[in-house]
Write an enzyme that holds these catalytic residues in place. Structure first.
Site, PDB file in Angstrom:
ATOM      1  N   TYR A   1      -2.168  -1.229  10.380  1.00 35.01           N
ATOM      2  CA  TYR A   1      -2.309  -1.609   8.973  1.00 35.01           C
ATOM      3  C   TYR A   1      -1.086  -1.158   8.184  1.00 35.01           C
ATOM      4  O   TYR A   1      -0.502  -1.941   7.416  1.00 35.01           O
ATOM      5  CB  TYR A   1      -3.575  -0.976   8.413  1.00 35.01           C
TER       6      TYR A   1
ATOM      7  N   SER B   1       0.837  -1.201   0.000  1.00 30.14           N
ATOM      8  CA  SER B   1       0.000   0.000   0.000  1.00 30.14           C
ATOM      9  C   SER B   1       0.870   1.249   0.000  1.00 30.14           C
ATOM     10  O   SER B   1       2.032   1.213   0.450  1.00 30.14           O
ATOM     11  CB  SER B   1      -0.906   0.012   1.235  1.00 30.14           C
TER      12      SER B   1
END
Length: 263
Positions: free
Chosen positions: A168, A155
């Site tokens: 995360y 990401s």
């Protein structure tokens, strides 16, 4: 979701994955579904792993089969090694092997303060997002031949961080290191390992994570001023899985709406 995410391939398929067998974790919706459909459009048979969204998984398999390819969906928790071993063995048996592995499944939980991250949440996020990549890859490698490919989903948060997605983001940074390390470990076996680091992409994970105000403005802070569609990310996976990327390993592609990373 409104609007419904765009998952179908945007280009005319060219058979770049003809005859290959792919396994995509988290393939029931979002980026995983778009990747599964793009692979099928390029000629691959595709198995997906998913948690418990059975309706979404059935729709993905139906759309794979509409492309004339074999589709398979296996439900279960990939944070558990035993399930990964059993699921991968079933995929290899049904498809006759695995040529491309896409480690994509993930979860995220928004918090305003690191003190709010419980031990249970921290372990769950890491088990789903990075432990599963070890488990699935360990199970799949005996079935992946020379010339095979592994593509991991990281990401933009691995590079830019996110103050409300600390755990995360930490897992996504771990995935970058995992990708680079594994690429070196598998180079002699002729298996390429790369990753994709999407920016803000319009998937079911977004309204499930953020409040209505955040969802309304989601993606507005990137240079292009909008979130991306899953179908805009899937071609990166097709490229890395195909022979077009035969001289690439240990690399990360950044479909993120114009955000500069590493500059």
């Amino acid at each position: 979701m409104t609007p419904r995410p765009e998952a179908g391939p945007r280009r005319h398929p060219g058979g770049r994955l003809a005859g290959r067998r792919a396994l995509v974790s988290g393939g029931d919706s979002g980026i995983g579904r778009a990747v599964a459909l793009a692979f099928a459009a390029e000629g691959a048979d595709v198995a997906i792993l998913y948690l418990d969204e059975h309706g979404d998984a059935d729709e993905t398999v139906a759309r794979i089969e509409e492309e004339g390819r074999r589709g398979l969906a296996i439900a279960g928790d990939i944070s558990e090694k035993r399930h990964c071993d059993e699921a991968v063995a079933q995929v290899a048996d049904r498809l006759g092997g695995i040529d491309v592995l896409v480690n994509n499944a993930a979860e995220q939980h928004q918090v305003s303060d690191i003190a709010e991250i419980t031990e249970e949440q921290l372990e769950r996020t890491f088990r789903t997002n990075i432990f599963s990549m070890f488990f699935v890859t360990q199970a799949a490698l005996p079935h992946i031949p020379e010339g095979g490919a592994i593509v991991n989903t990281t990401s933009v948060t691995a590079y830019k961080g996110n103050p409300s997605l600390i755990d995360y983001s930490a897992t996504k940074g771990a995935i970058v290191a995992f990708t680079r390390s594994l690429s070196g470990a598998l180079a002699e076996r002729g298996i390429r390992v790369n990753a994709v680091a999407p920016g803000p992409i319009w998937t079911p994970l977004i309204p499930a994570t953020f409040d209505a105000e955040s969802v309304e403005s989601f993606g507005a802070n990137v240079p292009m001023g909008r979130p991306g569609e899953p179908a805009e990310v899937a071609p990166s996976y097709v490229f890395l899985a195909s022979d077009d990327a035969s001289y690439m390993s240990g690399q990360v592609l950044h479909p993120n709406g114009g955000t500069i990373v590493g500059g």
